[in-house]
Design a protein around this motif. Sequence first.
Motif, PDB file in Angstrom:
ATOM      1  N   LEU A 107      20.814 -21.144   8.543  1.00  0.00           N
ATOM      2  CA  LEU A 107      20.961 -20.767   7.373  1.00  0.00           C
ATOM      3  C   LEU A 107      19.852 -19.751   7.036  1.00  0.00           C
ATOM      4  N   PRO A 108      20.315 -18.974   5.988  1.00  0.00           N
ATOM      5  CA  PRO A 108      19.365 -18.133   5.392  1.00  0.00           C
ATOM      6  C   PRO A 108      18.428 -18.809   4.490  1.00  0.00           C
ATOM      7  N   TRP A 109      17.149 -18.243   4.341  1.00  0.00           N
ATOM      8  CA  TRP A 109      16.075 -18.905   3.830  1.00  0.00           C
ATOM      9  C   TRP A 109      16.485 -19.636   2.348  1.00  0.00           C
ATOM     10  N   TRP A 110      17.107 -18.776   1.710  1.00  0.00           N
ATOM     11  CA  TRP A 110      17.726 -18.986   0.079  1.00  0.00           C
ATOM     12  C   TRP A 110      18.755 -20.056  -0.054  1.00  0.00           C
ATOM     13  N   ALA A 111      19.376 -20.520   1.300  1.00  0.00           N
ATOM     14  CA  ALA A 111      20.102 -21.554   1.207  1.00  0.00           C
ATOM     15  C   ALA A 111      19.503 -23.001   0.997  1.00  0.00           C
ATOM     16  N   LEU A 112      18.069 -23.040   1.324  1.00  0.00           N
ATOM     17  CA  LEU A 112      17.268 -24.179   1.298  1.00  0.00           C
ATOM     18  C   LEU A 112      16.438 -24.180   0.131  1.00  0.00           C
ATOM     19  N   VAL A 113      16.104 -23.024  -0.302  1.00  0.00           N
ATOM     20  CA  VAL A 113      15.027 -22.689  -1.254  1.00  0.00           C
ATOM     21  C   VAL A 113      15.822 -23.135  -2.722  1.00  0.00           C
ATOM     22  N   LEU A 114      16.719 -22.215  -2.853  1.00  0.00           N
ATOM     23  CA  LEU A 114      17.469 -22.456  -4.262  1.00  0.00           C
ATOM     24  C   LEU A 114      18.049 -23.987  -4.745  1.00  0.00           C
TER      25      LEU A 114
END
Length: 68
Positions: free
Chosen positions: A21-28
């Motif tokens: 997963l890209p980092w933003w898929a977890l952070v957002l």
Amino acid sequence: MPARTHTRPHPATPGSVDIRLPWWALVLPALAFVSLLALILNPADAHAAVGDPVVTRLVEHVRQLVTR
């Protein structure tokens, strides 16, 4: 004309799942959850919310449980 298939750089082992997963898929989603939780825990910031006393008591109870 047949389409070219892409080969994996590392061969997959049986029984393993390769999910990246890209980092933003977890952070957002985490950021959205924290911001909504902050609005619930501090109802003074939500000036437009005129709530039912039951909801207000429930939110206050949850806030007290979280701050322990």
